[in-house]
Design a protein around this motif. Structure first.
Motif: not given
Length: 185
Positions: A53-68
């Motif tokens: 998952r890639l997440t951008v909230t306003d100007d903050k970015k984050d990425s992480a693996t996710i489970t099913r």
């Protein structure tokens, strides 16, 4: 006196909001968006994809693996609404056109009824075999003193995007989440 009452009634009618358009489309077979997306989600469970998952909230970015399980929970928003239900279908207009800019046929469903959560759906089909390339869904909801617009995008067998804009007391917040499962992005 009678003329004044008639004038008052007439004036009130002129300022009332017009009723939403309804369409006589009982015999029109809408593209089965909800069934298609459910099948895509189910097929992802049968292949051992690496999902993230890639997440951008306003100007903050984050990425992480996710489970099913996390994937299935996040993608519920795509199958939450079904505009093909008879009680709702009458409020949607269908149009189909060849779109040279995207090299696809586009099926669009739109409504002018602001009380319905789904405001628009676009299904892009490949011209050579009419298979789905992408699906875009726009929803709009009002909760308490907030307005929430969600733009969903589904790219067949690759990824999906959930873009949420929240307006609350003049302040806006945007979150874009992209889920990738086929590693081609």
């Amino acid at each position: 006196m009678l003329a004044a009452c008639a004038l008052l009634v007439s004036a009130c009618k002129q300022h009332a909001a017009p009723p939403p358009n309804t369409y006589n489309n009982d015999t029109v077979a809408f593209f089965p968006v909800q069934d298609y997306l459910r099948a895509q989600i189910k097929s992802i469970d049968s292949v051992p994809y690496f999902m993230y998952r890639l997440t951008v909230t306003d100007d903050k970015k984050d990425s992480a693996t996710i489970t099913r399980e996390q994937f299935n929970e996040a993608t519920q928003v795509f199958t939450r609404f079904n505009i093909a239900e008879p009680a709702i279908k009458k409020y949607y207009s269908e149009s189909v056109f060849g779109d040279q800019s995207t090299n696809s046929y586009t099926i669009s469903y739109t409504t002018n009824n602001k009380d319905l959560p789904v405001q628009r759906i676009d299904v892009l089909l490949k011209p050579e075999d009419q298979k789905v390339k992408r699906i875009f869904i726009t929803t709009m909801e009002n909760r308490n003193d907030s307005s929430i617009v969600t733009r969903l995008g589904w790219k067949q067998n690759e990824s999906c995007t959930i873009n949420t804009s929240i307006s609350h007391k003049g302040k806006n917040s945007n979150t874009q989440t992209t889920l990738v499962w086929n590693g081609q992005n």
